[in-house]
Design an enzyme around this catalytic site. Structure first.
Site, PDB file in Angstrom:
ATOM      1  N   TYR A  59      24.015 -31.795 -16.619  1.00 21.75           N
ATOM      2  CA  TYR A  59      24.028 -31.728 -15.148  1.00 21.75           C
ATOM      3  C   TYR A  59      25.262 -32.448 -14.626  1.00 21.75           C
ATOM      4  O   TYR A  59      25.354 -33.677 -14.646  1.00 21.75           O
ATOM      5  CB  TYR A  59      22.769 -32.350 -14.549  1.00 21.75           C
ATOM      6  N   PHE A 221      11.780 -21.929  -3.433  1.00 12.64           N
ATOM      7  CA  PHE A 221      11.341 -20.707  -2.752  1.00 12.64           C
ATOM      8  C   PHE A 221       9.875 -20.798  -2.300  1.00 12.64           C
ATOM      9  O   PHE A 221       9.520 -20.358  -1.201  1.00 12.64           O
ATOM     10  CB  PHE A 221      11.525 -19.490  -3.680  1.00 12.64           C
TER      11      PHE A 221
HETATM   12  N1  LIG Z   1      14.930 -27.632 -18.901  1.00  5.82           N
HETATM   13  C1  LIG Z   1      15.627 -26.813 -18.154  1.00  5.82           C
HETATM   14  O1  LIG Z   1      16.261 -25.879 -18.632  1.00  5.82           O
HETATM   15  C2  LIG Z   1      15.647 -27.024 -16.660  1.00  5.82           C
HETATM   16  C3  LIG Z   1      16.141 -26.014 -15.788  1.00  5.82           C
HETATM   17  C4  LIG Z   1      16.107 -26.266 -14.421  1.00  5.82           C
HETATM   18  C5  LIG Z   1      15.612 -27.479 -13.940  1.00  5.82           C
HETATM   19  N2  LIG Z   1      15.174 -28.442 -14.805  1.00  5.82           N
HETATM   20  C6  LIG Z   1      14.616 -29.725 -14.342  1.00  5.82           C
HETATM   21  O2  LIG Z   1      13.523 -29.450 -13.470  1.00  5.82           O
HETATM   22  C7  LIG Z   1      13.711 -30.129 -12.234  1.00  5.82           C
HETATM   23  C8  LIG Z   1      13.075 -29.348 -11.099  1.00  5.82           C
HETATM   24  O3  LIG Z   1      13.556 -28.018 -11.029  1.00  5.82           O
HETATM   25  P1  LIG Z   1      14.463 -27.488  -9.825  1.00  5.82           P
HETATM   26  O4  LIG Z   1      14.993 -28.643  -9.085  1.00  5.82           O
HETATM   27  O5  LIG Z   1      15.404 -26.518 -10.413  1.00  5.82           O
HETATM   28  O6  LIG Z   1      13.448 -26.625  -8.932  1.00  5.82           O
HETATM   29  P2  LIG Z   1      12.172 -26.991  -8.023  1.00  5.82           P
HETATM   30  O7  LIG Z   1      11.681 -28.335  -8.340  1.00  5.82           O
HETATM   31  O8  LIG Z   1      11.254 -25.849  -8.156  1.00  5.82           O
HETATM   32  O9  LIG Z   1      12.783 -26.912  -6.539  1.00  5.82           O
HETATM   33  C9  LIG Z   1      13.794 -27.745  -6.081  1.00  5.82           C
HETATM   34  C10 LIG Z   1      14.187 -27.265  -4.690  1.00  5.82           C
HETATM   35  O10 LIG Z   1      13.064 -27.388  -3.818  1.00  5.82           O
HETATM   36  C11 LIG Z   1      13.382 -28.211  -2.719  1.00  5.82           C
HETATM   37  N3  LIG Z   1      12.174 -29.019  -2.423  1.00  5.82           N
HETATM   38  C12 LIG Z   1      11.624 -29.976  -3.189  1.00  5.82           C
HETATM   39  N4  LIG Z   1      10.492 -30.447  -2.638  1.00  5.82           N
HETATM   40  C13 LIG Z   1      10.321 -29.771  -1.478  1.00  5.82           C
HETATM   41  C14 LIG Z   1       9.343 -29.821  -0.457  1.00  5.82           C
HETATM   42  N5  LIG Z   1       8.291 -30.638  -0.548  1.00  5.82           N
HETATM   43  N6  LIG Z   1       9.490 -29.001   0.617  1.00  5.82           N
HETATM   44  C15 LIG Z   1      10.551 -28.152   0.721  1.00  5.82           C
HETATM   45  N7  LIG Z   1      11.506 -28.060  -0.242  1.00  5.82           N
HETATM   46  C16 LIG Z   1      11.402 -28.860  -1.322  1.00  5.82           C
HETATM   47  C17 LIG Z   1      14.563 -29.051  -3.143  1.00  5.82           C
HETATM   48  O11 LIG Z   1      15.306 -29.398  -2.009  1.00  5.82           O
HETATM   49  P3  LIG Z   1      16.352 -30.630  -1.928  1.00  5.82           P
HETATM   50  O12 LIG Z   1      17.037 -30.692  -3.263  1.00  5.82           O
HETATM   51  O13 LIG Z   1      17.243 -30.220  -0.811  1.00  5.82           O
HETATM   52  O14 LIG Z   1      15.629 -31.876  -1.635  1.00  5.82           O
HETATM   53  C18 LIG Z   1      15.304 -28.055  -4.066  1.00  5.82           C
HETATM   54  O15 LIG Z   1      16.089 -27.167  -3.300  1.00  5.82           O
HETATM   55  C19 LIG Z   1      15.238 -30.260 -12.123  1.00  5.82           C
HETATM   56  O16 LIG Z   1      15.610 -31.281 -11.221  1.00  5.82           O
HETATM   57  C20 LIG Z   1      15.611 -30.577 -13.551  1.00  5.82           C
HETATM   58  O17 LIG Z   1      15.382 -31.954 -13.823  1.00  5.82           O
HETATM   59  C21 LIG Z   1      15.175 -28.218 -16.156  1.00  5.82           C
END
Ligand SMILES: NC(=O)c1ccc[n+]([C@@H]2O[C@H](COP(=O)([O-])OP(=O)(O)OC[C@H]3O[C@@H](n4cnc5c(N)ncnc54)[C@H](OP(=O)(O)O)[C@@H]3O)[C@@H](O)[C@H]2O)c1
Length: 327
Positions: A59, A221
């Site tokens: 990252y 989403f």
């Molecule tokens: N192992 C892998 O290959 C892999 C791949 C992808 C991700 N990850 C890990 O998984 C974690 C989470 O996944 P992700 O960040 O991709 O997706 P996610 O957790 O599904 O969604 C994150 C998005 O949702 C928004 N959000 C969070 N809480 C919210 C709420 N209560 N209301 C409205 N919007 C909200 C965030 O906004 P803001 O950021 O603007 O606050 C961001 O745009 C990552 O941070 C990473 O550590 C791992």
């Protein structure tokens, strides 16, 4: 927050963790970073008991680990269950290239890469060990046993307490288990990405392996924030994903709309409902929603106390499949 253990042998954590990726990488790369707020979010997560803090060397690259390291300095390190990853090379943002990747492109599972990378991660994180060291992706050019053997060496050397896998099949988990115990598997799981329910998630439950859903909010989403592509920041990784293309995004509003409806009935926010559904998939499940926004963090923490009725869970189980592949 309620606590659980990471699998049958791992450390105790809150039942919901914090994904830090979006603090420096992938999403909204045009707005200047606000590290002070991100660090405050990490501290607040620890206060709330969301102790599993997830990052990766990929990252940035490296900027995310550096930020997490700064947040954990000054006495916070011991409050966190610190998880990072190795094996994905970031010049291929999350492994995706237009037109598809050559097999193994953007991955490095060579034992020498694992051995060298752990020291860089520890330096950036400002610690002498991580609690969970995860293989970000299996490199098809390197036998998994060799990569996993090098991951096991990091445990023997005291640099990692536990090791985990990410985005793997049951067959790959079995191959790794034959070499060294697997503490966790991190893969995508949410209301619109359910592949893991077929086999990986039940296998983990049976084996005492923690399952860490990434992108449990469907990359934001499912919270209802993105009604059209114009709602996404211009330089944002999601703009390239099939489900966020104009027609797919329009069709997928039916899913966000139904989540919103159920949330209204349950007296919760859509984010809480999305996370509560993920938590309901098993006691070994510890989602890591990502946010850099204080009020979203508080919202997500509240999901641990969000009880969905059997009717609401059935309604969520019956949501239509999304339009568009996940990558
Ligand atoms: N192992 C892998 O290959 C892999 C791949 C992808 C991700 N990850 C890990 O998984 C974690 C989470 O996944 P992700 O960040 O991709 O997706 P996610 O957790 O599904 O969604 C994150 C998005 O949702 C928004 N959000 C969070 N809480 C919210 C709420 N209560 N209301 C409205 N919007 C909200 C965030 O906004 P803001 O950021 O603007 O606050 C961001 O745009 C990552 O941070 C990473 O550590 C791992």
């Amino acid at each position: 927050m309620r606590a659980t253990t990471l699998g049958s042998t791992g450390p105790e954590t809150g039942v919901i963790g914090l994904g830090c990726m979006g603090m420096t990488f992938s999403y909204d790369m045009q707005t200047p970073r606000d590290d002070a707020t991100s660090i405050a979010v990490i501290h607040r997560a620890l206060d709330l008991g969301m102790t599993l803090i997830d990052t990766a060397d990929a990252y940035g690259p490296y900027t995310n680990e550096e930020l997490v390291g700064r947040a954990l300095a000054g006495g916070h390190r011991d409050r966190a269950v610190l998880a990072t990853k190795v094996g994905l090379l970031t010049d291929s943002v999350e492994d995706v290239k237009p037109g598809g990747n050559a097999p193994g492109a953007g991955r490095d599972g060579r034992p020498e890469h694992v051995r060298a990378s752990i020291d860089g991660s520890l330096r950036r994180l400002g610690t002498d060990h991580v609690d969970l060291y995860q293989l970000h992706r299996v490199d098809p050019r390197v036998p998994l046993e060799e990569t996993w053997g090098a991951m096991a060496e990091t445990v023997a050397a005291g640099k990692a307490r536990h090791i985990g896998l990410s985005e793997v099949t049951v067959a790959e988990i079995r191959r790794a288990q034959a070499v060294h115990p697997v503490t966790s598997v991190q893969s995508e799981l949410s209301l619109w990405t359910r592949d893991a329910l077929a086999d990986v998630l039940p296998y983990c439950q049976e084996q005492g392996i923690a399952f860490l859903p990434f992108a449990p909010l469907g990359r934001g989403f499912l919270t209802g924030r993105f009604a059209s592509a114009a709602d996404l920041p211009r330089d944002d990784f999601r703009r390239g994903l099939p489900r966020f293309q104009r027609d797919a995004l329009r069709a997928n509003q039916a899913i966000a709309g139904q989540v919103r409806q159920i949330a209204g009935r349950a007296g919760a926010t859509p984010a809480r409902v999305a996370l509560a559904w993920v938590l309901a998939q098993g006691r070994h499940v510890v989602p890591i929603p990502g946010t850099k926004t204080p009020r979203y963090l508080e919202d997500n923490a509240g999901a641990a106390g969000c009880e969905l009725s059997a009717a609401d869970l059935a309604g969520l189980d019956a949501l239509p499949a999304p339009q568009g592949a996940r990558y």
